[in-house]
Scaffold this motif. Structure first.
Motif, PDB file in Angstrom:
ATOM      1  N   LEU A   1       0.809  -1.219   0.000  1.00  0.00           N
ATOM      2  CA  LEU A   1       0.000   0.000   0.000  1.00  0.00           C
ATOM      3  C   LEU A   1       0.845   1.273   0.000  1.00  0.00           C
TER       4      LEU A   1
ATOM      5  N   ALA B   1       3.112   1.903  -2.145  1.00  0.00           N
ATOM      6  CA  ALA B   1       3.586   2.165  -3.511  1.00  0.00           C
ATOM      7  C   ALA B   1       3.019   3.459  -4.086  1.00  0.00           C
ATOM      8  N   GLY B   2       1.720   3.687  -3.920  1.00  0.00           N
ATOM      9  CA  GLY B   2       1.112   4.879  -4.488  1.00  0.00           C
ATOM     10  C   GLY B   2       1.739   6.159  -3.967  1.00  0.00           C
TER      11      GLY B   2
ATOM     12  N   SER C   1       7.259   7.099 -10.847  1.00  0.00           N
ATOM     13  CA  SER C   1       7.207   5.646 -11.031  1.00  0.00           C
ATOM     14  C   SER C   1       8.518   5.091 -11.561  1.00  0.00           C
TER      15      SER C   1
ATOM     16  N   ILE D   1       6.245  -3.112  -4.421  1.00  0.00           N
ATOM     17  CA  ILE D   1       6.361  -1.701  -4.795  1.00  0.00           C
ATOM     18  C   ILE D   1       6.799  -1.571  -6.249  1.00  0.00           C
TER      19      ILE D   1
ATOM     20  N   VAL E   1       3.803  -2.287  -8.714  1.00  0.00           N
ATOM     21  CA  VAL E   1       2.892  -1.154  -8.916  1.00  0.00           C
ATOM     22  C   VAL E   1       3.566  -0.079  -9.762  1.00  0.00           C
TER      23      VAL E   1
ATOM     24  N   ASP F   1      -6.797   2.056 -12.561  1.00  0.00           N
ATOM     25  CA  ASP F   1      -5.980   3.256 -12.677  1.00  0.00           C
ATOM     26  C   ASP F   1      -6.760   4.418 -13.271  1.00  0.00           C
TER      27      ASP F   1
ATOM     28  N   GLY G   1      -2.838   6.862  -8.984  1.00  0.00           N
ATOM     29  CA  GLY G   1      -2.085   5.697  -8.513  1.00  0.00           C
ATOM     30  C   GLY G   1      -2.761   4.923  -7.410  1.00  0.00           C
ATOM     31  N   SER G   2      -3.796   5.496  -6.770  1.00  0.00           N
ATOM     32  CA  SER G   2      -4.408   4.825  -5.621  1.00  0.00           C
ATOM     33  C   SER G   2      -5.171   3.573  -6.031  1.00  0.00           C
TER      34      SER G   2
ATOM     35  N   THR H   1      -2.763   0.836  -6.903  1.00  0.00           N
ATOM     36  CA  THR H   1      -2.076   0.341  -5.704  1.00  0.00           C
ATOM     37  C   THR H   1      -2.965  -0.592  -4.903  1.00  0.00           C
TER      38      THR H   1
ATOM     39  N   THR I   1      -3.583  -3.950  -6.839  1.00  0.00           N
ATOM     40  CA  THR I   1      -2.400  -4.811  -6.864  1.00  0.00           C
ATOM     41  C   THR I   1      -2.146  -5.428  -5.500  1.00  0.00           C
ATOM     42  N   TRP I   2      -2.339  -4.638  -4.452  1.00  0.00           N
ATOM     43  CA  TRP I   2      -2.129  -5.138  -3.090  1.00  0.00           C
ATOM     44  C   TRP I   2      -3.130  -6.241  -2.753  1.00  0.00           C
TER      45      TRP I   2
END
Length: 398
Positions: free
Chosen positions: A68, A70-71, A79, A119, A122, A331, A339-340, A343, A346-347
């Motif tokens: 979480l 990563a965003g 990125s 990380i 993402v 996305d 990015g949220s 993220t 993916t998580w």
């Protein structure tokens, strides 16, 4: 008449596409180099099955704990930088895991490696989706195909190192140097500047005011991604075992269940971008759900070695574009900070990889592995039912 100079933006996008493909290739290859070494690590450390399983689970645990973040890191550092630094960290702690002298060090190294991997995953997808917006057509499936190719290359490197009796120290150091070198070389060719100037939330002025419908859509996308993760893991964890033990298939043939799934997933991702551009993500994923449910369902109803291998091939082909499509849609969700959505999806998707083996194992213990593998056609039906949250618009070719 003098030829027109090559458009600078076209050249930049082309170079960036090669560079981000290097990120995906390296991410797939680095961890795959370690996997063939697991049996000898287990033997060298004299680990019981339980202790070995707990140590190896450190990778997934690290990914869940760090994913979480990563965003936030991407918004602050871009990125491209996050993906490159994450790759360097992944390589370093895979090397440490290969040298671990105790189960605790092994688990700790894999924990940090898993955090770096989550990380990086993402960040490289965020960069690939940013580049896809520049292209105005789908390229994300081809990047995931490159990741699969990297995993194959990494596995073959590990197998070759074992066959040539190359020590783990030399093997993993060499793999780290090669792929970190490729990533560092590619870094200058990645896109520069802020990641989210062309992001939907930047254009609409949103970012933090998501309504209830957006969160429902995100939840549906998470379920789609988890369904894809469940199918992938069922193939890697159970295909060979089911063919060998339940269908009495010779070991040399049983491995083709997994090979078929991965191979046809790779093929599906190679052609996936063209299919998405022509028919739209919703149609492609929905048809893929049907192929997965029908192919694997038939293989389980009428069990045979050949039919089961074909069923796993159908499942791999059916889910090939599923996770990239879910990532792309997440996305694009309005009202979320850039990015949220990617993220969070993916998580949570990693829960599928973490929990799928347990679900299949519990069902198999209570009934049979054949019944446990019904999670694959079930996942296909879930995808078919929820595909309406994906984009229906084909993208015009350029």
């Amino acid at each position: 008449m003098a030829p027109k100079p090559v458009d600078a933006a076209v050249a930049q996008n082309r170079n960036a596409r090669i560079a981000v493909a290097v990120l995906f290739l390296s991410n797939g290859a680095l961890f795959a180099n370690l996997l063939p070494r697991y049996p000898e690590i287990k033997a060298d450390l004299n680990l019981s099955n339980a202790v070995y399983g707990a140590a190896i689970a450190g990778f997934s645990a690290g990914a869940l704990v760090a994913g979480l973040a990563a965003g936030t890191l991407i918004r602050r550092f871009r990125s491209s930088r996050v993906a490159v630094v994450g790759t360097l960290g992944l390589a370093a702690f895979i090397f440490v895991a290969g040298l671990a002298g105790t189960p605790l060090i092994l688990a700790a190294a894999l924990f940090v490696a898993g955090a770096c991997d989550a990380i990086t995953d993402v960040a490289q997808n965020a960069h690939g989706l940013r580049l896809q917006r520049n292209y105005s057509r789908s390229i994300i499936n081809s990047l995931h195909a490159v990741w699969a190719a990297g995993a194959i290359v990494g596995g073959l490197m590990g197998a070759a190192a074992i066959a040539l009796d190359i020590s783990r120290t030399t093997h993993l150091a060499l793999a780290g140097v090669v792929f970190c070198g490729l990533v560092l070389f590619s870094y200058p060719y990645l896109l520069t500047g802020p990641d989210h100037d062309n992001h939907p939330s930047a254009r609409t002025g949103s970012g933090g005011d998501a309504g209830f419908a957006v969160y429902v859509t995100l939840l549906a996308l998470v379920v789609i991604a988890v369904a894809g993760a469940t199918v992938e893991d069922a193939g890697s964890s159970w295909a060979t075992l089911y063919l060998r033990d339940s269908l009495d298939t010779p070991g040399a043939v049983a491995v083709f269940g997994y090979v078929a799934l991965v191979g046809f997933m790779f093929i599906g991702r190679l052609i996936g971008d063209r299919l998405v551009d022509r028919f739209g993500e919703r149609t492609v994923v929905r048809v893929g759900g049907v192929i997965t449910a029908a192919g694997m369902g038939a293989a389980l109803v009428f069990p045979s070695a050949g039919g089961t291998i074909a069923g796993f091939a159908a499942a791999g082909f059916g889910v090939a574009t599923l996770i990239p499509a879910a990532m792309h849609r997440a996305d694009q969700l309005p009202g979320l900070r850039p990015g949220s959505g990617l993220t969070v999806l993916t998580w949570l998707m990693r829960i599928g990889f973490f929990g799928a083996p347990l679900i299949v194992g519990v069902i198999a213990d209570a009934t049979s592995l054949r019944v446990g593998l019904l999670v694959i056609p079930a996942a296909g039906l879930v995808v078919f039912a929820l595909a309406g949250v994906l984009s229906a618009r084909p993208r015009p070719s350029r």
